[in-house]
Design a protein around this motif. Structure first.
Motif, PDB file in Angstrom:
ATOM      1  N   VAL A 259       0.842  -1.205   0.000  1.00  0.00           N
ATOM      2  CA  VAL A 259       0.000   0.000   0.000  1.00  0.00           C
ATOM      3  C   VAL A 259       0.872   1.248   0.000  1.00  0.00           C
ATOM      4  O   VAL A 259       0.647   2.203  -0.753  1.00  0.00           O
ATOM      5  CB  VAL A 259      -0.944  -0.005   1.222  1.00  0.00           C
ATOM      6  CG1 VAL A 259      -1.582   1.362   1.413  1.00  0.00           C
ATOM      7  CG2 VAL A 259      -2.003  -1.083   1.069  1.00  0.00           C
ATOM      8  N   GLU A 260       1.917   1.203   0.832  1.00  0.00           N
ATOM      9  CA  GLU A 260       2.829   2.337   0.923  1.00  0.00           C
ATOM     10  C   GLU A 260       3.506   2.574  -0.427  1.00  0.00           C
ATOM     11  O   GLU A 260       3.625   3.714  -0.894  1.00  0.00           O
ATOM     12  CB  GLU A 260       3.873   2.017   1.994  1.00  0.00           C
ATOM     13  CG  GLU A 260       4.391   3.196   2.739  1.00  0.00           C
ATOM     14  CD  GLU A 260       5.432   2.750   3.767  1.00  0.00           C
ATOM     15  OE1 GLU A 260       5.592   3.445   4.753  1.00  0.00           O
ATOM     16  OE2 GLU A 260       6.074   1.697   3.563  1.00  0.00           O
ATOM     17  N   GLY A 261       3.955   1.483  -1.061  1.00  0.00           N
ATOM     18  CA  GLY A 261       4.627   1.584  -2.358  1.00  0.00           C
ATOM     19  C   GLY A 261       3.707   2.200  -3.412  1.00  0.00           C
ATOM     20  O   GLY A 261       4.107   3.102  -4.157  1.00  0.00           O
ATOM     21  N   LEU A 262       2.477   1.725  -3.441  1.00  0.00           N
ATOM     22  CA  LEU A 262       1.512   2.241  -4.425  1.00  0.00           C
ATOM     23  C   LEU A 262       1.239   3.721  -4.191  1.00  0.00           C
ATOM     24  O   LEU A 262       1.110   4.505  -5.131  1.00  0.00           O
ATOM     25  CB  LEU A 262       0.199   1.454  -4.343  1.00  0.00           C
ATOM     26  CG  LEU A 262       0.186   0.103  -5.047  1.00  0.00           C
ATOM     27  CD1 LEU A 262      -1.152  -0.586  -4.842  1.00  0.00           C
ATOM     28  CD2 LEU A 262       0.461   0.286  -6.538  1.00  0.00           C
ATOM     29  N   THR A 263       1.134   4.081  -2.914  1.00  0.00           N
ATOM     30  CA  THR A 263       0.876   5.481  -2.602  1.00  0.00           C
ATOM     31  C   THR A 263       2.011   6.358  -3.125  1.00  0.00           C
ATOM     32  O   THR A 263       1.788   7.465  -3.616  1.00  0.00           O
ATOM     33  CB  THR A 263       0.710   5.670  -1.086  1.00  0.00           C
ATOM     34  OG1 THR A 263      -0.170   4.659  -0.617  1.00  0.00           O
ATOM     35  CG2 THR A 263       0.123   7.024  -0.766  1.00  0.00           C
ATOM     36  N   LYS A 264       3.245   5.824  -3.024  1.00  0.00           N
ATOM     37  CA  LYS A 264       4.392   6.592  -3.517  1.00  0.00           C
ATOM     38  C   LYS A 264       4.262   6.881  -5.007  1.00  0.00           C
ATOM     39  O   LYS A 264       4.741   7.887  -5.494  1.00  0.00           O
ATOM     40  CB  LYS A 264       5.691   5.831  -3.245  1.00  0.00           C
ATOM     41  CG  LYS A 264       6.312   6.227  -1.928  1.00  0.00           C
ATOM     42  CD  LYS A 264       7.684   5.619  -1.748  1.00  0.00           C
ATOM     43  CE  LYS A 264       8.057   5.668  -0.286  1.00  0.00           C
ATOM     44  NZ  LYS A 264       8.625   4.415   0.191  1.00  0.00           N
ATOM     45  N   VAL A 265       3.634   5.954  -5.730  1.00  0.00           N
ATOM     46  CA  VAL A 265       3.481   6.143  -7.171  1.00  0.00           C
ATOM     47  C   VAL A 265       2.395   7.176  -7.465  1.00  0.00           C
ATOM     48  O   VAL A 265       2.581   8.088  -8.264  1.00  0.00           O
ATOM     49  CB  VAL A 265       3.118   4.814  -7.857  1.00  0.00           C
ATOM     50  CG1 VAL A 265       2.918   5.036  -9.359  1.00  0.00           C
ATOM     51  CG2 VAL A 265       4.196   3.782  -7.605  1.00  0.00           C
ATOM     52  N   PHE A 266       1.249   7.020  -6.807  1.00  0.00           N
ATOM     53  CA  PHE A 266       0.093   7.809  -7.202  1.00  0.00           C
ATOM     54  C   PHE A 266      -0.030   9.126  -6.452  1.00  0.00           C
ATOM     55  O   PHE A 266      -0.598  10.087  -6.960  1.00  0.00           O
ATOM     56  CB  PHE A 266      -1.191   6.984  -7.030  1.00  0.00           C
ATOM     57  CG  PHE A 266      -1.263   5.851  -8.007  1.00  0.00           C
ATOM     58  CD1 PHE A 266      -1.579   6.094  -9.338  1.00  0.00           C
ATOM     59  CD2 PHE A 266      -0.984   4.545  -7.621  1.00  0.00           C
ATOM     60  CE1 PHE A 266      -1.626   5.068 -10.258  1.00  0.00           C
ATOM     61  CE2 PHE A 266      -1.032   3.505  -8.525  1.00  0.00           C
ATOM     62  CZ  PHE A 266      -1.348   3.774  -9.851  1.00  0.00           C
ATOM     63  N   TYR A 267       0.435   9.170  -5.216  1.00  0.00           N
ATOM     64  CA  TYR A 267       0.307  10.406  -4.448  1.00  0.00           C
ATOM     65  C   TYR A 267       1.427  10.431  -3.414  1.00  0.00           C
ATOM     66  O   TYR A 267       1.216  10.191  -2.231  1.00  0.00           O
ATOM     67  CB  TYR A 267      -1.076  10.455  -3.779  1.00  0.00           C
ATOM     68  CG  TYR A 267      -1.396  11.797  -3.161  1.00  0.00           C
ATOM     69  CD1 TYR A 267      -1.443  12.959  -3.952  1.00  0.00           C
ATOM     70  CD2 TYR A 267      -1.647  11.911  -1.797  1.00  0.00           C
ATOM     71  CE1 TYR A 267      -1.711  14.184  -3.389  1.00  0.00           C
ATOM     72  CE2 TYR A 267      -1.929  13.147  -1.227  1.00  0.00           C
ATOM     73  CZ  TYR A 267      -1.965  14.284  -2.030  1.00  0.00           C
ATOM     74  OH  TYR A 267      -2.245  15.502  -1.471  1.00  0.00           O
ATOM     75  N   PRO A 268       2.646  10.717  -3.881  1.00  0.00           N
ATOM     76  CA  PRO A 268       3.841  10.563  -3.030  1.00  0.00           C
ATOM     77  C   PRO A 268       3.735  11.325  -1.714  1.00  0.00           C
ATOM     78  O   PRO A 268       4.283  10.889  -0.706  1.00  0.00           O
ATOM     79  CB  PRO A 268       4.967  11.127  -3.893  1.00  0.00           C
ATOM     80  CG  PRO A 268       4.431  11.157  -5.286  1.00  0.00           C
ATOM     81  CD  PRO A 268       2.948  11.224  -5.222  1.00  0.00           C
ATOM     82  N   GLU A 269       3.010  12.462  -1.725  1.00  0.00           N
ATOM     83  CA  GLU A 269       2.952  13.276  -0.503  1.00  0.00           C
ATOM     84  C   GLU A 269       2.375  12.486   0.669  1.00  0.00           C
ATOM     85  O   GLU A 269       2.683  12.751   1.818  1.00  0.00           O
ATOM     86  CB  GLU A 269       2.075  14.517  -0.732  1.00  0.00           C
ATOM     87  CG  GLU A 269       2.642  15.522  -1.725  1.00  0.00           C
ATOM     88  CD  GLU A 269       2.299  15.178  -3.174  1.00  0.00           C
ATOM     89  OE1 GLU A 269       1.884  14.015  -3.432  1.00  0.00           O
ATOM     90  OE2 GLU A 269       2.451  16.048  -4.045  1.00  0.00           O
ATOM     91  N   ALA A 270       1.507  11.494   0.376  1.00  0.00           N
ATOM     92  CA  ALA A 270       0.821  10.777   1.448  1.00  0.00           C
ATOM     93  C   ALA A 270       1.548   9.492   1.845  1.00  0.00           C
ATOM     94  O   ALA A 270       1.115   8.779   2.748  1.00  0.00           O
ATOM     95  CB  ALA A 270      -0.611  10.436   1.032  1.00  0.00           C
ATOM     96  N   ALA A 271       2.680   9.195   1.175  1.00  0.00           N
ATOM     97  CA  ALA A 271       3.312   7.889   1.369  1.00  0.00           C
ATOM     98  C   ALA A 271       3.655   7.602   2.827  1.00  0.00           C
ATOM     99  O   ALA A 271       3.495   6.486   3.304  1.00  0.00           O
ATOM    100  CB  ALA A 271       4.559   7.782   0.507  1.00  0.00           C
ATOM    101  N   SER A 272       4.101   8.646   3.553  1.00  0.00           N
ATOM    102  CA  SER A 272       4.541   8.359   4.916  1.00  0.00           C
ATOM    103  C   SER A 272       3.377   8.361   5.907  1.00  0.00           C
ATOM    104  O   SER A 272       3.544   7.975   7.060  1.00  0.00           O
ATOM    105  CB  SER A 272       5.607   9.375   5.343  1.00  0.00           C
ATOM    106  OG  SER A 272       5.080  10.666   5.198  1.00  0.00           O
ATOM    107  N   THR A 273       2.210   8.795   5.472  1.00  0.00           N
ATOM    108  CA  THR A 273       1.086   8.810   6.410  1.00  0.00           C
ATOM    109  C   THR A 273       0.021   7.764   6.094  1.00  0.00           C
ATOM    110  O   THR A 273      -0.841   7.498   6.931  1.00  0.00           O
ATOM    111  CB  THR A 273       0.387  10.184   6.421  1.00  0.00           C
ATOM    112  OG1 THR A 273       0.207  10.591   5.076  1.00  0.00           O
ATOM    113  CG2 THR A 273       1.168  11.207   7.199  1.00  0.00           C
ATOM    114  N   VAL A 274       0.093   7.171   4.894  1.00  0.00           N
ATOM    115  CA  VAL A 274      -1.013   6.310   4.466  1.00  0.00           C
ATOM    116  C   VAL A 274      -1.270   5.169   5.456  1.00  0.00           C
ATOM    117  O   VAL A 274      -2.418   4.815   5.733  1.00  0.00           O
ATOM    118  CB  VAL A 274      -0.785   5.781   3.027  1.00  0.00           C
ATOM    119  CG1 VAL A 274       0.431   4.870   2.968  1.00  0.00           C
ATOM    120  CG2 VAL A 274      -1.999   5.017   2.540  1.00  0.00           C
ATOM    121  N   ILE A 275      -0.187   4.626   6.033  1.00  0.00           N
ATOM    122  CA  ILE A 275      -0.366   3.509   6.961  1.00  0.00           C
ATOM    123  C   ILE A 275      -1.192   3.919   8.179  1.00  0.00           C
ATOM    124  O   ILE A 275      -2.036   3.174   8.671  1.00  0.00           O
ATOM    125  CB  ILE A 275       1.010   2.941   7.374  1.00  0.00           C
ATOM    126  CG1 ILE A 275       1.558   2.155   6.180  1.00  0.00           C
ATOM    127  CG2 ILE A 275       0.907   2.071   8.610  1.00  0.00           C
ATOM    128  CD1 ILE A 275       2.867   1.484   6.427  1.00  0.00           C
TER     129      ILE A 275
END
Lengths: 295, 236
Positions: A259-275
């Motif tokens: 999920v974190e990896g995918l977030t980095k692709v589509f919306y990098p700003e949220a990658a560190s908070t998505v979890i």
């Protein structure tokens, strides 16, 4: 160049691989945490520091004793587990009957001491640890380039997690462990040395963290803070999976890495908070976690 | 020294749960090969006595000798290995274990236990349900499992805490038959009961417990003659 949803395939798979690798570490660490929480009732905040210790012990073995990666992969978990078991025998053991908060405070304090000690000795810049020569290079899979070492980390983690799960769910020893997690005093009254089992279980959880540390050393470099960067996410993984659920910890670990990896692709700003967003949502819908039983 | 035929000898046993003093000098003997009950009202210390004998109650003082060995300071896993096995009041069936895993959980502590096939002959239902989750069994079946799993370990003495509690009369009867069968096979049994009608059908002697002490001992053959006294003790 091929694209999916406007994203170059190379970038997509590259991030998915990164996610899978992060997931591999989340899984190994949260598996140990879940195991320890189940049997010892301790929220082991020192888990990240023990992971870092694993990486450092491997580095020290290489630089002072000339022991290579493969030897370190065996020796390091033993050394760190012995350290962990001494901590269990001398300190943690006194807290089992108290509120979780005491265990959390003690292990948090221990984490600060361990990290502080390594920072004092080695600074925070991080030491390189070379990829073993058998695992250097990579494969071109057509849609992406796969560094062999990263593939190895994912496979090793899967094997360790699956092996631990089989050990716990399918063996006699595992049945003692599951029973003692439910009702330790009855298991002991059947003639099983539960205090010894508790120590060994803690050692096993710590050894998993240490192996994760050795596996991480060539990827992230050896840094005293590498554990504290990871531990908060790992706790989120444990909470999402359900406290004390072994399978839940492993599946959630890999899933959230992706999920974190995918977030980095589509919306990098949220990658560190998505979890943490996922954690909040899961807690609202299933307070006991995805795989947890209601207590 | 205790008489040679006394298997379990409890003398002046005191026990505490935290601050509360629950046993005030329990004294009783269990002769080898007998079925002995502890009778008494709720909360007089019967279960605490069993848990003290098994070493589960941490704060205990006095003397508990099993086969002549003093166990008052032993951890409970060591006590079990002397040859005692415990079936708790709440049955202690593990929900994360299958019926088979529950059955095989207590380790073999001595040779001479009942072979698994014989255990299954006594409790055929447990073989049929071997793959079920332990706590999916009915109450009666869980009680059977809790008794069955301690028969194969080689323990000579069984501690059964209220095995009939909350069960239908026909199952209570069946448990009575099993206890008599176990006695015939040479097991020594310490039984906690509130139901003295049931106790009278299986036991050799009864100790009456009140306020954490044994206040009387009645051999089973004298039970009818002492019925009035017993009813006063138990408040029925």
């Amino acid at each position: 160049m091929m694209t999916i949803l406007g994203i170059p395939v190379q970038a997509l798979f590259g991030q998915l691989l990164l996610g899978l690798i992060n997931g591999a570490f989340y899984a190994m660490l949260s598996l140990g945490l879940a195991l320890i929480f189940g049997l010892l009732n301790i929220v082991n905040f020192s888990h990240g520091a023990l992971y870092m210790m694993g990486a450092f012990v491997a580095w020290l073995l290489l630089n002072f004793l000339g022991m290579g990666y493969w030897t370190a992969l065996i020796v390091t978990p033993v050394v760190v587990a012995i350290f962990g078991m001494i901590v269990e025998r001398t300190m943690l053991r006194r807290l089992y009957k108290l509120d979780h908060l005491y265990g959390l405070l003690l292990t948090f304090g221990l984490a600060l001491i361990i990290e502080g000690a390594f920072r004092q000795l080695y600074g925070i810049s991080g030491m390189p640890y070379a990829v073993p020569k058998e695992l250097q290079g990579g494969w071109n899979l057509g849609f992406m380039f796969l560094p062999i070492y990263r593939g190895w980390v994912v496979v090793a983690s899967l094997v360790l997690c699956l092996g631990s799960w089989l050990l716990i769910e399918k063996t006699k020893l595992g049945s003692y462990l599951r029973a003692a997690t439910e009702n330790p005093s009855l298991v002991q009254a059947f003639g099983i040395n539960v205090p010894m089992m508790v120590t060994l279980t803690y050692g096993f959880g710590v050894a998993l963290a240490a192996i994760a540390g050795v596996l991480a050393a060539p990827i992230y470099s050896v840094n005293p803070l590498m554990g504290s960067n990871l531990i908060i996410v790992v706790f989120a993984v444990v909470v999402i999976g359900g406290m004390g659920s072994i399978l839940g910890a492993v599946i959630t670990g890999f899933m959230l890495g992706l999920v974190e990896g995918l977030t980095k692709v589509f919306y990098p700003e949220a990658a560190s908070t998505v979890i943490f967003v996922v954690m909040a949502i899961v807690l609202m819908i299933k307070p006991a976690g995805l795989f947890g039983k209601r207590s | 020294m205790p008489e040679p035929h006394i298997l379990l000898s409890v003398k002046d046993l005191h026990a505490h749960y935290g601050e509360s003093h629950v046993l005030h000098g329990m004294t009783f003997d269990v002769p080898k090969g007998e079925v002995v009950t502890l009778l008494g009202r709720n909360g007089v210390g019967k279960t605490s006595t069993m848990r003290s004998v098994m070493g589960i109650v941490a704060k205990r003082a006095g003397s508990i000798r099993y086969g002549g060995v003093e166990t008052i300071a032993m951890p409970s896993n060591k006590i079990a290995r002397l040859g005692l096995a415990y079936c708790p009041e709440e049955r202690g069936i593990f929900s994360s274990l299958s019926v088979r895993e529950n059955m095989l959980l207590p380790p073999i502590i001595k040779p001479g236990g009942m072979p698994l096939e014989e255990v299954y002959q006594l409790f055929p239902r447990l073989l049929e349900r071997a793959n079920s989750q332990g706590t999916k069994l009915s109450g009666g079946e869980q009680q059977m499992l809790a008794i069955a799993r301690i028969l194969r370990t080689g323990a000579e003495m069984l501690l059964l805490d209220e095995p009939t509690e909350g069960l239908a009369p026909v199952i209570v009867q069946h448990i009575g038959e099993i206890i008599r069968e176990l006695r015939k096979r040479g097991f020594t049994i310490l039984l906690v009961e509130q139901n003295f009608h049931f106790a009278a059908t299986v036991a050799d002697r009864h100790y009456v417990v009140e306020h954490g002490q044994v206040i009387d001992m009645i051999p089973n053959e004298d039970l009818t003659a002492n019925m009035d006294k017993l009813k006063t003790y138990l408040g029925v």
